[in-house]
Scaffold this motif. Structure first.
Motif, PDB file in Angstrom:
ATOM      1  N   ALA A 236     -13.111  43.097  58.016  1.00 40.06           N
ATOM      2  CA  ALA A 236     -14.693  43.896  58.585  1.00 40.06           C
ATOM      3  C   ALA A 236     -15.863  41.796  58.429  1.00 40.06           C
ATOM      4  N   GLU A 237     -15.141  40.571  57.446  1.00 42.60           N
ATOM      5  CA  GLU A 237     -16.178  40.197  57.196  1.00 42.60           C
ATOM      6  C   GLU A 237     -16.961  39.371  58.417  1.00 42.60           C
ATOM      7  N   PRO A 238     -16.257  39.244  59.297  1.00 41.41           N
ATOM      8  CA  PRO A 238     -17.175  38.538  60.791  1.00 41.41           C
ATOM      9  C   PRO A 238     -17.851  39.180  60.927  1.00 41.41           C
ATOM     10  N   LEU A 239     -18.115  40.794  61.349  1.00 46.35           N
ATOM     11  CA  LEU A 239     -18.754  41.447  62.080  1.00 46.35           C
ATOM     12  C   LEU A 239     -20.193  41.889  60.741  1.00 46.35           C
TER      13      LEU A 239
ATOM     14  N   THR B 179     -19.663  48.230  61.152  1.00 45.78           N
ATOM     15  CA  THR B 179     -18.804  47.976  61.201  1.00 45.78           C
ATOM     16  C   THR B 179     -18.386  49.442  61.080  1.00 45.78           C
ATOM     17  N   SER B 180     -16.923  49.572  62.235  1.00 49.28           N
ATOM     18  CA  SER B 180     -16.664  51.001  61.166  1.00 49.28           C
ATOM     19  C   SER B 180     -15.176  50.889  61.532  1.00 49.28           C
TER      20      SER B 180
ATOM     21  N   SER C   2     -10.344  37.150  62.775  1.00 48.95           N
ATOM     22  CA  SER C   2     -10.573  35.797  63.373  1.00 48.95           C
ATOM     23  C   SER C   2     -11.156  37.154  65.249  1.00 48.95           C
ATOM     24  N   LEU C   3     -10.224  38.048  65.038  1.00 42.73           N
ATOM     25  CA  LEU C   3     -11.095  39.111  66.923  1.00 42.73           C
ATOM     26  C   LEU C   3     -12.030  39.306  66.678  1.00 42.73           C
TER      27      LEU C   3
END
Ligand SMILES: Nc1ncnc2c1ncn2[C@@H]1O[C@H](COP(=O)(O)OP(=O)(O)OP(=O)(O)O)[C@@H](O)[C@H]1O
Ligand code: SF4
Ligand SMILES: [Mg+2]
Length: 337
Positions: free
Chosen positions: A122-125, A132-133, A171-172
């Motif tokens: 979840a880090e990129p969110l 984040t969910s 990454s996605l």
């Protein structure tokens, strides 16, 4: 290699890299010198396209990767996404950089060992301050072939292949336009490498994401890429489609890389008549004059020492920087049975 790139490409350019340079100041013998890690590199990537990058160790591949995703600033040149500079001031540049992701060679060290896999994914969110969910984490886990319960595990509880799947999920998760894979299959077992390559291709087919795929493994690069660029000492020496590259590389360095990657069939090996790479890549602190490959090139002439060959069109959209393109031989003679 079972993978084959699906034609997911559009004709719209996503990434434009222009005359990119990264020069590091380093002290040698008490004096400050300039290390030209990346020295004037230009390329573009279309939406849904994979551009492969090959070249020996120290040629500047990872530096290009870090420059492209905005992990470091260039000394000169630009990286543009959708026509906008990733280093534009303020929120504009920051937003563009957040749309670029990277998958590293070692998945274990790219994940915080004190956080769960779900938190890592979840880090990129969080970086985007987006919601984040658990559902979204489960969704990307399933996209990369992992069960939702993996979210609660710690990174060390996953196998190497599962860790790299989780890194791809990370990454996605924020729907990036481009993901850079820097040796992302290099630390995996051969059988797992093929699975991960297939996954990378399948995800592009489903999501339309673009890739910059960097690897020492020419077979993997050829299998996954629509186009290939070859780097030598901080520069691009050849750019071609995968098909062109496989059929007939034109730069002597590309020919040598192709020859060294061919199937090690002992009957064929004995009859190979091709450029053999000898010696090491010279130091990027003191690159050779003229053509940088001339100290290892069997075709080198006086002109190669005196005049740097420009990266010039060589027909069918290919680009080569050599005074004698296509003259190095890649002849593999089959031994009659
Ligand atoms: N922060 C830095 N300071 C000084 N020199 C650096 C720095 N980062 C990279 N270099 C140098 O820049 C050159 C290119 O390094 P880079 O890591 O981009 O190569 P690479 O093609 O990724 O190699 P490999 O295949 O081994 O990963 C090398 O000579 C390296 O030592
Ligand atoms: S320019 Fe000369 S030295 Fe450089 S690759 Fe071509 S033939 Fe070899
Ligand atoms: Mg590297």
């Amino acid at each position: 290699m079972t993978t084959a790139p699906v034609d997911t490409r559009s004709t719209t350019s996503l990434l434009e890299v222009r005359d990119l340079k990264k020069h590091f100041p380093v002290r040698v013998g008490g004096r400050e010198q300039t290390l030209r890690a990346v020295d004037g590199v230009s390329f573009s990537i279309n939406r849904g396209e994979t551009l492969g990058v090959i070249g020996e160790s120290g040629c500047g591949k990872s530096t290009v990767a870090r420059l492209v995703v905005g992990l470091m600033k260039p000394s000169d040149g630009t990286v543009e996404v959708d026509g906008g500079d990733i280093w534009a001031r303020g929120q504009e540049g920051r937003e563009r950089r957040l749309g670029l992701q990277m998958v590293f060679q070692d998945p274990a060290s790219s994940m915080d060992p004190r956080r769960t896999v779900g938190q890592a994914i979840a880090e990129p969110l969080r970086a985007r301050r987006a919601r984040t969910s658990d559902d979204r984490i489960a969704e990307v886990l399933s996209l990369v072939g992992l069960k939702p319960e993996m979210a609660g595990r710690m990174p060390h509880q996953l196998s190497g292949g599962q860790q790299q799947r989780a890194a791809i999920a990370r990454s996605l998760i924020a729907n990036p336009s481009l993901v850079v894979h820097d040796e992302s299959i290099a630390s995996l077992d051969i059988s797992i490498q093929a699975q991960i390559l297939n996954l990378i291709v399948d995800l592009q087919d489903r999501l339309g994401v673009s890739y910059l795929f960097i690897s020492h493994d020419l077979a993997a690069v050829q299998a996954i890429s629509h186009r290939i660029v070859v780097m030598y000492l901080g520069e691009i020496v050849e750019a071609a489609t995968s098909e062109q590259f496989v059929a007939r590389p034109l730069h002597p360095y590309s020919v040598a890389l192709r020859a060294s990657a061919l199937t090690p069939d002992p009957r064929i090996e004995r009859h190979r008549d091709s450029v053999v790479l000898e010696g090491d890549v010279p130091s990027p602190l003191f690159p050779p004059s003229g053509c940088r490959f001339r100290t290892r090139c069997p075709l080198a002439q006086k002109i190669c020492e005196e005049i740097k060959p420009p990266l010039a069109p060589a027909g069918d959209g290919r680009m080569v920087s050599c005074h004698f393109p296509g003259e190095a031989k890649l002849t593999i003679q089959e031994v009659p049975r």
